[in-house]
Design a protein around this motif. Structure first.
Motif, mmCIF file in Angstrom:
data_model
loop_
_atom_site.group_PDB
_atom_site.id
_atom_site.type_symbol
_atom_site.label_atom_id
_atom_site.label_comp_id
_atom_site.label_asym_id
_atom_site.label_seq_id
_atom_site.Cartn_x
_atom_site.Cartn_y
_atom_site.Cartn_z
ATOM 1 N N ARG A 103 0.832 -1.208 0.000
ATOM 2 C CA ARG A 103 0.000 0.000 0.000
ATOM 3 C C ARG A 103 0.868 1.259 0.000
ATOM 4 N NH1 ARG A 103 -1.314 3.980 2.813
ATOM 5 N NH2 ARG A 103 -0.014 3.306 4.572
ATOM 6 N N ILE A 104 1.960 1.255 0.823
ATOM 7 C CA ILE A 104 2.840 2.420 0.882
ATOM 8 C C ILE A 104 3.503 2.669 -0.471
ATOM 9 C CG2 ILE A 104 4.953 3.332 1.933
ATOM 10 C CD1 ILE A 104 4.170 1.777 4.488
ATOM 11 N N ALA A 105 4.006 1.589 -1.088
ATOM 12 C CA ALA A 105 4.647 1.725 -2.406
ATOM 13 C C ALA A 105 3.666 2.261 -3.438
ATOM 14 C CB ALA A 105 5.208 0.377 -2.848
ATOM 15 N N ALA A 106 2.410 1.819 -3.371
ATOM 16 C CA ALA A 106 1.389 2.276 -4.324
ATOM 17 C C ALA A 106 0.993 3.720 -4.047
ATOM 18 C CB ALA A 106 0.172 1.355 -4.250
ATOM 19 N N HIS A 107 0.842 4.059 -2.760
ATOM 20 C CA HIS A 107 0.426 5.419 -2.401
ATOM 21 C C HIS A 107 1.425 6.454 -2.912
ATOM 22 C CE1 HIS A 107 -1.072 8.823 -0.083
ATOM 23 N NE2 HIS A 107 0.137 8.968 0.429
ATOM 24 N N TYR A 108 2.724 6.148 -2.779
ATOM 25 C CA TYR A 108 3.756 7.089 -3.216
ATOM 26 C C TYR A 108 4.170 6.875 -4.677
ATOM 27 C CZ TYR A 108 4.315 8.685 1.594
ATOM 28 O OH TYR A 108 4.100 9.226 2.848
ATOM 29 N N ARG A 109 3.518 5.947 -5.350
ATOM 30 C CA ARG A 109 3.782 5.645 -6.770
ATOM 31 C C ARG A 109 5.289 5.463 -7.031
ATOM 32 N NH1 ARG A 109 -0.006 6.166 -10.649
ATOM 33 N NH2 ARG A 109 1.524 4.818 -11.688
ATOM 34 N N LEU A 110 5.875 4.522 -6.274
ATOM 35 C CA LEU A 110 7.300 4.245 -6.443
ATOM 36 C C LEU A 110 7.610 3.633 -7.803
ATOM 37 C CD1 LEU A 110 8.362 2.944 -2.905
ATOM 38 C CD2 LEU A 110 8.318 5.270 -3.796
ATOM 39 N N ASP A 111 6.561 3.182 -8.509
ATOM 40 C CA ASP A 111 6.774 2.645 -9.856
ATOM 41 C C ASP A 111 7.145 3.744 -10.853
ATOM 42 O OD1 ASP A 111 3.959 3.345 -9.240
ATOM 43 O OD2 ASP A 111 3.685 3.025 -11.395
ATOM 44 N N THR A 112 6.994 5.011 -10.473
ATOM 45 C CA THR A 112 7.298 6.119 -11.385
ATOM 46 C C THR A 112 8.658 6.758 -11.093
ATOM 47 O OG1 THR A 112 6.179 7.723 -9.945
ATOM 48 C CG2 THR A 112 4.838 6.621 -11.622
ATOM 49 N N LEU A 113 9.474 6.146 -10.223
ATOM 50 C CA LEU A 113 10.772 6.726 -9.888
ATOM 51 C C LEU A 113 11.711 6.760 -11.088
ATOM 52 C CD1 LEU A 113 11.557 5.224 -6.368
ATOM 53 C CD2 LEU A 113 11.306 7.638 -6.927
ATOM 54 N N PHE A 114 11.663 5.704 -11.902
ATOM 55 C CA PHE A 114 12.563 5.594 -13.041
ATOM 56 C C PHE A 114 11.737 5.453 -14.321
ATOM 57 C CE2 PHE A 114 14.631 3.632 -9.362
ATOM 58 C CZ PHE A 114 15.795 4.379 -9.283
ATOM 59 N N PRO A 115 12.199 6.017 -15.424
ATOM 60 C CA PRO A 115 11.494 5.819 -16.697
ATOM 61 C C PRO A 115 11.439 4.338 -17.061
ATOM 62 C CG PRO A 115 13.139 7.578 -16.863
ATOM 63 C CD PRO A 115 13.354 6.909 -15.545
ATOM 64 N N ALA A 116 10.267 3.890 -17.502
ATOM 65 C CA ALA A 116 10.066 2.462 -17.788
ATOM 66 C C ALA A 116 11.046 1.952 -18.840
ATOM 67 C CB ALA A 116 8.623 2.227 -18.230
ATOM 68 N N GLU A 117 11.376 2.798 -19.838
ATOM 69 C CA GLU A 117 12.248 2.333 -20.923
ATOM 70 C C GLU A 117 13.682 2.080 -20.467
ATOM 71 O OE1 GLU A 117 11.905 6.831 -21.024
ATOM 72 O OE2 GLU A 117 10.543 5.114 -20.913
ATOM 73 N N GLU A 118 14.057 2.614 -19.286
ATOM 74 C CA GLU A 118 15.416 2.415 -18.778
ATOM 75 C C GLU A 118 15.526 1.174 -17.897
ATOM 76 O OE1 GLU A 118 16.761 5.878 -16.778
ATOM 77 O OE2 GLU A 118 16.467 7.214 -18.489
#
Length: 539
Positions: free
Chosen positions: A13-28
């Motif tokens: 939930r914490i990772a989703a709330h802070y959108r940690l999936d957007t830290l790095f560009p997906a293409e990298e």
């Protein structure tokens, strides 16, 4: 079974709330990493999150996740060569600027732990924390004799969460060892267990106080490093001398004061090798929040060691192995390196040592031919781990803490003075240390120091010999008894086997007669019944 599912869901939930999936560009990112991050977006907390553009989302997420996540962030904060600048800025804040807890809570813990009122302990106590980290926070104060001090206080209710998170890590370690050969070669579960003990010890400030006093003893009068004095300590509180300096990462201050950064870097590395080989007691948590530099004398500054909670020690055998390995690398003698690793018992039988030497030359060779600013130390270390996996090398867990410290040291050294020639500095230190260990006079002196213990132990030798002989005698009697029991069981099994064969043969004949001539069965049964009747009457 997965432990603490509710805690895992909370971390998700914490990772989703802070959108940690957007830290790095997906293409990298590698494809597997992209799939893993897609799990974060599946949580409902990600759908309505407004943290996507929060510049401090990683720092705040790690704070919410707890002390172990903060520790990971502190480790990564030294890797400027691996982490993008915008992410690194957040991680650096975790070194001493974690979310603090209330000053009222801090004062209550101090009074309960030191069993005295704040006004009795200090002439002044500053309620605003000077720094806050993963395990504790620090307040400034003054003693009644005027000495300025810092008061370190552990966070409340922290132990239970750390234990819970380590149970999750241990489950993850066992899972990875079942599936990945690299995890088995590294003894991942043992490393996690060792780190668990280290972190739990960090919660006890009496141990940190003892470590600080011990390191202060080793560097008393040193022109390279100063260790503050400890005045009071308990399990939850430590009161120590307040120092004047700046973090080792404050390059701007060094340049403004005209400090020789190359000389400072050489001092730092000399201190590290001195701790590992002379004292066998090295600081194993060397992020910039724990390593300061004096500013009082810019022409000859000293390092200041803080937070001596996590310290490392090696056995004499491991010390010698590490020193000889480093010298072999410096001399580019990779066959010698393989022989040293083989003598240490890390190479399994039947390994192609020539192929292993070629792989080490290809991977480790660049370390001695390039300046530090052109080296990817962490990348080289990962390649060495990959070689260990492919050749089934056994890496002792006790060396992993040293490797972690080397990653810290290399990261700090690269920031301070990228062109430092680490090998030209380390080689004479290691050579002198090995010569000292091989010195016959030193060995004879050490043997002489052990003679009283040997003589005292010799008094017990007759009784130990008798006990050993009695033990062998009892063991022989036990073995003889076991052999007799096994032989008896074997005879019983043979008899049972014969009976089973006869009974089976009888049943087979009986069934055959039943198929060919069913009326014979009645006659046979009548005969058997008659025989049994006569036998019973005779009894």
């Amino acid at each position: 079974m997965i432990p603490h599912v509710s805690r895992l869901l909370e971390l998700w939930r914490i990772a989703a709330h802070y959108r940690l999936d957007t830290l790095f560009p997906a293409e990298e990112l590698p494809e597997k990493a992209r799939h893993a991050l897609s799990i974060i977006r599946m949580h409902p907390a990600a759908w309505s999150s407004k943290e996507r553009k929060n510049p401090l989302k990683l720092k705040q997420a790690l704070e919410d996740m707890g002390p172990l996540a903060i520790k990971l962030g502190q480790l990564l904060s030294t890797r400027r060569d691996l982490i993008p600048p915008e992410v690194l800025q957040q991680l650096v804040l975790l070194q001493d600027r974690v979310k603090p807890f209330g000053s009222d809570v801090a004062k209550t813990r101090i009074q309960q732990s030191l069993k005295a009122d704040i006004s009795t302990l200090f002439s002044r106590f500053d309620e605003q924390p000077l720094a806050a980290a993963s395990i504790a926070q620090v307040h400034t104060a003054a003693l009644h004799d005027g000495r300025e001090v810092v008061v370190k206080v552990t966070r409340p209710n922290i132990r239970a969460q750390i234990l819970q998170d380590f149970e999750i890590l241990e489950w993850l370690g066992h899972t990875l060892e079942k599936r990945l050969e690299a995890a088995r070669a590294l003894h991942l579960s043992e490393i996690i267990q060792d780190y668990r003990q280290i972190i739990l010890k960090e919660l006890d400030l009496t141990l940190e106080a003892d470590n600080t006093r011990r390191m202060r003893h080793y560097f008393t009068g040193s022109s390279m490093m100063y260790v503050p004095e400890v005045y009071m300590d308990s399990k939850d509180v430590m009161v120590a001398e307040r120092i004047t300096g700046v973090p080792i990462s404050d390059i701007e201050t060094f340049d403004r004061l005209g400090m020789d950064r190359a000389d400072l870097a050489r001092k730092g590395l000399t201190i590290f090798f001195t701790q590992v080989f002379r004292d066998n007691f090295f600081h194993a948590d060397m992020h910039p929040g724990n390593v300061f530099v004096e500013t009082i004398n810019p022409s000859n500054p000293r390092f200041i060691a803080l937070d001596c909670a996590i310290m490392g020690e090696l056995s004499k055998h491991d010390q010698m192995t590490v020193a000889r390995m480093l010298l072999a690398v410096m001399n580019s003698d990779f066959m010698q390196l393989i022989q040293i690793v083989h003598q240490a018992g890390w190479i399994p039988p039947g390994t192609d040592q020539d192929a292993l030497a070629r792989e080490m030359r290809r991977t480790v060779g660049p370390m001695v031919s390039k300046p530090m600013n052109e080296l990817d130390f962490a990348g080289i270390l990962l390649e060495v781990m990959d070689i260990a996996r492919r050749f089934h090398l056994e890496i002792p867990p006790q060396l992993m803490l040293l490797l972690k410290t080397l990653v810290h040291v290399e990261g700090l050294g690269t920031d301070l003075y990228p062109n430092l020639d680490i090998w030209s500095l380390a080689k004479p230190i290691l050579t002198d240390w090995i010569k000292a260990q091989m010195n016959p006079q030193k060995n004879i002196k050490e043997l002489g120091q052990k003679i009283p213990d040997l003589l005292l132990g010799a008094q017990d030798f007759p009784s130990l010999l008798i006990d050993s002989l009695n033990g062998l005698k009892n063991q022989s009697a036990w073995h003889a008894k076991q052999i007799n029991e096994l032989q008896s069981m074997r005879l019983q099994m043979e008899v049972q086997h014969k009976r089973s064969w006869i009974f089976g043969s009888f049943i087979a004949i009986f069934l055959a007669i039943a198929v060919i001539a069913p009326w014979y069965i009645s006659i046979i049964m009548l005969v058997i019944a008659s025989i049994l009747s006569i036998w019973r009457i005779s009894k």
